[in-house]
Design a protein around this motif. Structure first.
Motif, PDB file in Angstrom:
ATOM      1  N   ILE A   1       0.864  -1.180   0.000  1.00  0.00           N
ATOM      2  CA  ILE A   1       0.000   0.000   0.000  1.00  0.00           C
ATOM      3  C   ILE A   1       0.901   1.230   0.000  1.00  0.00           C
ATOM      4  O   ILE A   1       1.840   1.326   0.803  1.00  0.00           O
ATOM      5  N   VAL A   2       0.634   2.147  -0.907  1.00  0.00           N
ATOM      6  CA  VAL A   2       1.364   3.416  -0.958  1.00  0.00           C
ATOM      7  C   VAL A   2       0.361   4.534  -0.710  1.00  0.00           C
ATOM      8  O   VAL A   2      -0.642   4.658  -1.420  1.00  0.00           O
ATOM      9  N   LEU A   3       0.619   5.348   0.306  1.00  0.00           N
ATOM     10  CA  LEU A   3      -0.275   6.447   0.665  1.00  0.00           C
ATOM     11  C   LEU A   3       0.232   7.746   0.057  1.00  0.00           C
ATOM     12  O   LEU A   3       1.415   8.078   0.164  1.00  0.00           O
ATOM     13  N   ALA A   4      -0.673   8.470  -0.591  1.00  0.00           N
ATOM     14  CA  ALA A   4      -0.341   9.761  -1.181  1.00  0.00           C
ATOM     15  C   ALA A   4      -1.433  10.753  -0.805  1.00  0.00           C
ATOM     16  O   ALA A   4      -2.369  10.435  -0.086  1.00  0.00           O
ATOM     17  N   GLY A   5      -1.287  11.996  -1.315  1.00  0.00           N
ATOM     18  CA  GLY A   5      -2.241  13.040  -0.956  1.00  0.00           C
ATOM     19  C   GLY A   5      -1.810  13.762   0.308  1.00  0.00           C
ATOM     20  O   GLY A   5      -0.914  13.311   1.037  1.00  0.00           O
ATOM     21  N   GLY A   6      -2.461  14.863   0.585  1.00  0.00           N
ATOM     22  CA  GLY A   6      -2.097  15.674   1.750  1.00  0.00           C
ATOM     23  C   GLY A   6      -2.175  14.925   3.065  1.00  0.00           C
ATOM     24  O   GLY A   6      -1.358  15.121   3.960  1.00  0.00           O
ATOM     25  N   CYS A   7      -3.148  14.012   3.189  1.00  0.00           N
ATOM     26  CA  CYS A   7      -3.334  13.291   4.453  1.00  0.00           C
ATOM     27  C   CYS A   7      -2.240  12.261   4.710  1.00  0.00           C
ATOM     28  O   CYS A   7      -2.095  11.776   5.837  1.00  0.00           O
ATOM     29  N   ALA A   8      -1.480  11.901   3.676  1.00  0.00           N
ATOM     30  CA  ALA A   8      -0.393  10.936   3.871  1.00  0.00           C
ATOM     31  C   ALA A   8       0.724  11.513   4.734  1.00  0.00           C
ATOM     32  O   ALA A   8       1.567  10.764   5.240  1.00  0.00           O
ATOM     33  N   SER A   9       0.743  12.843   4.898  1.00  0.00           N
ATOM     34  CA  SER A   9       1.778  13.490   5.716  1.00  0.00           C
ATOM     35  C   SER A   9       1.473  13.424   7.209  1.00  0.00           C
ATOM     36  O   SER A   9       2.293  13.855   8.028  1.00  0.00           O
ATOM     37  N   ILE A  10       0.307  12.903   7.585  1.00  0.00           N
ATOM     38  CA  ILE A  10      -0.040  12.793   9.004  1.00  0.00           C
ATOM     39  C   ILE A  10       0.907  11.803   9.671  1.00  0.00           C
ATOM     40  O   ILE A  10       1.033  10.663   9.217  1.00  0.00           O
ATOM     41  N   PRO A  11       1.597  12.197  10.728  1.00  0.00           N
ATOM     42  CA  PRO A  11       2.575  11.300  11.367  1.00  0.00           C
ATOM     43  C   PRO A  11       1.937   9.990  11.819  1.00  0.00           C
ATOM     44  O   PRO A  11       0.860   9.983  12.422  1.00  0.00           O
ATOM     45  N   GLY A  12       2.598   8.890  11.498  1.00  0.00           N
ATOM     46  CA  GLY A  12       2.174   7.582  11.978  1.00  0.00           C
ATOM     47  C   GLY A  12       1.085   6.902  11.189  1.00  0.00           C
ATOM     48  O   GLY A  12       0.693   5.773  11.521  1.00  0.00           O
ATOM     49  N   ILE A  13       0.592   7.535  10.117  1.00  0.00           N
ATOM     50  CA  ILE A  13      -0.549   6.943   9.413  1.00  0.00           C
ATOM     51  C   ILE A  13      -0.144   5.674   8.667  1.00  0.00           C
ATOM     52  O   ILE A  13      -0.898   4.695   8.625  1.00  0.00           O
ATOM     53  N   ALA A  14       1.057   5.646   8.084  1.00  0.00           N
ATOM     54  CA  ALA A  14       1.485   4.443   7.356  1.00  0.00           C
ATOM     55  C   ALA A  14       1.615   3.261   8.309  1.00  0.00           C
ATOM     56  O   ALA A  14       1.212   2.139   7.983  1.00  0.00           O
ATOM     57  N   GLU A  15       2.184   3.509   9.486  1.00  0.00           N
ATOM     58  CA  GLU A  15       2.341   2.445  10.483  1.00  0.00           C
ATOM     59  C   GLU A  15       0.977   1.902  10.921  1.00  0.00           C
ATOM     60  O   GLU A  15       0.798   0.691  11.102  1.00  0.00           O
TER      61      GLU A  15
END
Length: 236
Positions: free
Chosen positions: A173-187
């Motif tokens: 899964i690759v997260l993009a967009g402005g919300c992808a910059s939220i700390p810890g969201i990928a984890e």
């Protein structure tokens, strides 16, 4: 009605194993969606030469991040762009789109909640999200519930993909967009969905001009996937 639709097509090439037929990509959009964007450009003194579809722009931009991923080139990758009001899922196999879907969900919901809870204007709330300065309660009471909602949206989009295709998994899964910059969201996505997740950075291999603020640009990089995809395309 067909008179309210803008259509275009491109011949992709012969069908494998059947030289008498060709694959054709057909793109369609409500004409008013095209005209709104044309009008916005005209306000800036610009003329539109090409109108592209966001999912195809993201497919173009994927070439900029493919080498950053620890998966083979023929892997199934879910590219999820979470913008201000819309979340777009683009599933790629061997770096070509095989499925796209949009849902109404985005960072504006977080901004609206910050405005409501802390009595800020839209501009103030947007700045506070990015630069900090909100009360300690923000992390637990506002940001964490939004992150949970974002993970649920990603999960829901993937369930639609599984239900409508022959696949029951994705490799990355690759997260993009402005919300992808939220700390810890990928984890959080990786932990709850059980799929490796990373943040898109289409600018990682680009050189920066002397007047560019590298730190600010790095924070905005995930939001620039579509812009990079548009910049990469050619037109007659």
């Amino acid at each position: 009605p067909i008179e309210e639709v803008s259509l275009d097509f491109e011949v992709l090439g012969p069908v494998q194993g059947n030289p008498d037929m060709v694959n054709v990509l057909l793109a369609a959009s409500r004409s008013e969606n095209v005209e709104v964007r044309q009008s916005a450009l005209e306000l800036g003194g610009l003329t539109a030469r090409v109108m592209d579809v966001e999912a195809f722009a993201m497919e173009n931009a994927f070439s900029l991040i493919a080498d950053q991923l620890a998966v083979p080139r023929d892997a199934i990758v879910a590219l999820v762009d979470v913008g201000a009001t819309m979340t777009t899922l683009n599933v790629l196999r061997a770096q070509r789109s095989i499925y796209t879907r949009e849902q109404v969900f985005g960072g504006k919901q977080l901004t609206d909640e910050v405005m409501r809870r802390y009595g800020l204007s839209y501009e103030e709330a947007g700045l506070a999200k990015r630069q900090g300065g909100l009360p300690e309660s923000y992390e637990i009471e506002v940001l964490e519930p939004f992150k949970e909602a974002m993970v649920q949206q990603v999960s829901r989009l993937l369930q639609f993909f599984y239900a409508g295709s022959e696949f029951n998994r994705v490799d990355q899964i690759v997260l993009a967009g402005g919300c992808a910059s939220i700390p810890g969201i990928a984890e959080m996505v990786e932990e709850q969905l059980g799929v490796p997740a990373t943040i898109a950075n289409p600018l990682a291999s680009m050189s920066l001009g002397p007047r560019v603020q590298a730190h600010a640009l790095a924070q905005d990089a995930p939001a620039l996937m579509i812009a990079c995809g548009l910049a990469l395309r050619s037109f007659d």
